[in-house]
Motif scaffolding. Structure first.
Motif, PDB file in Angstrom:
ATOM      1  N   HIS A  63       0.815  -1.219   0.000  1.00 38.50           N
ATOM      2  CA  HIS A  63       0.000   0.000   0.000  1.00 38.50           C
ATOM      3  C   HIS A  63       0.849   1.270   0.000  1.00 38.50           C
ATOM      4  N   ARG A  64       1.868   1.306   0.833  1.00 38.22           N
ATOM      5  CA  ARG A  64       2.722   2.504   0.938  1.00 38.22           C
ATOM      6  C   ARG A  64       3.436   2.788  -0.385  1.00 38.22           C
ATOM      7  N   ALA A  65       3.880   1.765  -1.077  1.00 39.31           N
ATOM      8  CA  ALA A  65       4.552   1.963  -2.363  1.00 39.31           C
ATOM      9  C   ALA A  65       3.609   2.645  -3.348  1.00 39.31           C
ATOM     10  N   PHE A  66       2.346   2.262  -3.352  1.00 45.35           N
ATOM     11  CA  PHE A  66       1.380   2.885  -4.254  1.00 45.35           C
ATOM     12  C   PHE A  66       1.120   4.342  -3.867  1.00 45.35           C
ATOM     13  N   GLU A  67       1.220   4.665  -2.589  1.00 41.83           N
ATOM     14  CA  GLU A  67       1.084   6.061  -2.162  1.00 41.83           C
ATOM     15  C   GLU A  67       2.252   6.910  -2.663  1.00 41.83           C
ATOM     16  N   LEU A  68       3.445   6.339  -2.714  1.00 42.29           N
ATOM     17  CA  LEU A  68       4.640   7.061  -3.146  1.00 42.29           C
ATOM     18  C   LEU A  68       4.788   7.117  -4.665  1.00 42.29           C
ATOM     19  N   GLN A  69       4.163   6.198  -5.375  1.00 40.27           N
ATOM     20  CA  GLN A  69       4.281   6.071  -6.828  1.00 40.27           C
ATOM     21  C   GLN A  69       3.783   7.329  -7.525  1.00 40.27           C
ATOM     22  N   ARG A  70       4.517   7.766  -8.558  1.00 43.66           N
ATOM     23  CA  ARG A  70       4.165   9.000  -9.273  1.00 43.66           C
ATOM     24  C   ARG A  70       3.982   8.824 -10.768  1.00 43.66           C
ATOM     25  N   VAL A  71       4.592   7.817 -11.365  1.00 42.36           N
ATOM     26  CA  VAL A  71       4.509   7.617 -12.811  1.00 42.36           C
ATOM     27  C   VAL A  71       3.150   7.019 -13.156  1.00 42.36           C
ATOM     28  N   ASP A  72       2.515   7.561 -14.202  1.00 44.49           N
ATOM     29  CA  ASP A  72       1.207   7.020 -14.578  1.00 44.49           C
ATOM     30  C   ASP A  72       1.189   6.425 -15.979  1.00 44.49           C
ATOM     31  N   GLY A  73       2.316   6.360 -16.648  1.00 47.92           N
ATOM     32  CA  GLY A  73       2.385   5.757 -17.981  1.00 47.92           C
ATOM     33  C   GLY A  73       2.962   4.354 -17.897  1.00 47.92           C
ATOM     34  N   PHE A  74       3.559   3.900 -19.005  1.00 51.63           N
ATOM     35  CA  PHE A  74       4.121   2.556 -19.064  1.00 51.63           C
ATOM     36  C   PHE A  74       5.315   2.386 -18.125  1.00 51.63           C
ATOM     37  N   GLY A  75       5.916   3.482 -17.661  1.00 53.76           N
ATOM     38  CA  GLY A  75       7.020   3.413 -16.703  1.00 53.76           C
ATOM     39  C   GLY A  75       6.563   3.122 -15.287  1.00 53.76           C
ATOM     40  N   PHE A  76       5.249   2.953 -15.116  1.00 52.77           N
ATOM     41  CA  PHE A  76       4.673   2.634 -13.807  1.00 52.77           C
ATOM     42  C   PHE A  76       5.267   1.353 -13.222  1.00 52.77           C
ATOM     43  N   ASP A  77       5.406   0.339 -14.031  1.00 50.74           N
ATOM     44  CA  ASP A  77       5.828  -0.977 -13.541  1.00 50.74           C
ATOM     45  C   ASP A  77       7.180  -0.944 -12.823  1.00 50.74           C
ATOM     46  N   PRO A  78       8.242  -0.443 -13.454  1.00 51.10           N
ATOM     47  CA  PRO A  78       9.523  -0.417 -12.745  1.00 51.10           C
ATOM     48  C   PRO A  78       9.472   0.437 -11.473  1.00 51.10           C
ATOM     49  N   GLU A  79       8.727   1.548 -11.526  1.00 54.34           N
ATOM     50  CA  GLU A  79       8.681   2.414 -10.343  1.00 54.34           C
ATOM     51  C   GLU A  79       8.018   1.709  -9.167  1.00 54.34           C
ATOM     52  N   ILE A  80       6.860   1.099  -9.380  1.00 53.05           N
ATOM     53  CA  ILE A  80       6.160   0.476  -8.258  1.00 53.05           C
ATOM     54  C   ILE A  80       6.954  -0.711  -7.714  1.00 53.05           C
ATOM     55  N   LEU A  81       7.594  -1.482  -8.587  1.00 49.21           N
ATOM     56  CA  LEU A  81       8.403  -2.611  -8.122  1.00 49.21           C
ATOM     57  C   LEU A  81       9.637  -2.117  -7.364  1.00 49.21           C
ATOM     58  N   PHE A  82      10.252  -1.050  -7.853  1.00 47.37           N
ATOM     59  CA  PHE A  82      11.389  -0.429  -7.171  1.00 47.37           C
ATOM     60  C   PHE A  82      10.975   0.019  -5.767  1.00 47.37           C
ATOM     61  N   LEU A  83       9.820   0.681  -5.661  1.00 46.59           N
ATOM     62  CA  LEU A  83       9.366   1.183  -4.364  1.00 46.59           C
ATOM     63  C   LEU A  83       9.037   0.044  -3.398  1.00 46.59           C
ATOM     64  N   ILE A  84       8.413  -1.005  -3.898  1.00 44.99           N
ATOM     65  CA  ILE A  84       8.111  -2.152  -3.034  1.00 44.99           C
ATOM     66  C   ILE A  84       9.397  -2.733  -2.484  1.00 44.99           C
ATOM     67  N   GLN A  85      10.384  -2.915  -3.346  1.00 41.17           N
ATOM     68  CA  GLN A  85      11.669  -3.455  -2.894  1.00 41.17           C
ATOM     69  C   GLN A  85      12.359  -2.493  -1.932  1.00 41.17           C
ATOM     70  N   ARG A  86      12.317  -1.214  -2.232  1.00 39.22           N
ATOM     71  CA  ARG A  86      12.955  -0.190  -1.390  1.00 39.22           C
ATOM     72  C   ARG A  86      12.356  -0.168   0.017  1.00 39.22           C
ATOM     73  N   LEU A  87      11.059  -0.462   0.090  1.00 36.53           N
ATOM     74  CA  LEU A  87      10.367  -0.489   1.376  1.00 36.53           C
ATOM     75  C   LEU A  87      10.509  -1.829   2.092  1.00 36.53           C
ATOM     76  N   GLY A  88      11.344  -2.705   1.550  1.00 36.54           N
ATOM     77  CA  GLY A  88      11.620  -3.983   2.195  1.00 36.54           C
ATOM     78  C   GLY A  88      10.756  -5.133   1.729  1.00 36.54           C
ATOM     79  N   GLY A  89       9.965  -4.919   0.685  1.00 41.34           N
ATOM     80  CA  GLY A  89       9.105  -5.969   0.165  1.00 41.34           C
ATOM     81  C   GLY A  89       9.856  -6.945  -0.713  1.00 41.34           C
TER      82      GLY A  89
END
Length: 133
Positions: A63-89
């Motif tokens: 949930h927190r990764a989706f709150e931090l996510q900012r990209v809304d195009g096709f670059g969404f995928d790497p950003e959300i996965l990066f944030l999940i990993q960064r948050l310890g997921g």
């Protein structure tokens, strides 16, 4: 997802290429491989195929990764996965059966450029502390 204790699962054409029924053109396929190399360089993710389309997320831990996510195009995928990993997921890649659809909405050159810019911006945001955890 349960057995691997993953927070996110990513469907991948790269893990078992023999599961691909209808292939993309070689130009698109090699372009996708190059983009995923850039994803690994810019994000540190160990995912071979972030753009396949199949994703599964555990709501409680992502949930927190989706709150931090900012990209809304096709670059969404790497950003959300990066944030999940960064948050310890934990992000797990799984093979999927896949067929290319010639009616794809992705415009190869334009969208590739935009996704690369998204990766550069993602790295900048991470370096400058804009992804506050």
């Amino acid at each position: 997802m349960e057995s691997s204790h993953a927070d996110a699962m990513v469907g991948s054409r790269a893990l078992q290429r023999e599961l691909i029924g209808i292939h993309q053109s070689l130009f698109r396929e090699w372009g996708g491989r190059f983009f995923n190399l850039l994803v690994r360089i810019f994000t540190g993710l160990r995912i071979n195929d972030t753009q396949c389309g199949f994703k599964l997320f555990r709501r409680e831990t992502t949930h927190r990764a989706f709150e931090l996510q900012r990209v809304d195009g096709f670059g969404f995928d790497p950003e959300i996965l990066f944030l999940i990993q960064r948050l310890g997921g934990k992000v797990v890649e799984v093979p999927v059966r896949w067929n290319h659809n010639p009616a794809t909405k992705v415009h190869y050159l334009r969208d590739s450029l935009l996704m690369t810019v998204d990766l550069i911006v993602l790295r900048w945001r991470a370096l400058t502390g804009q992804y506050r955890t």
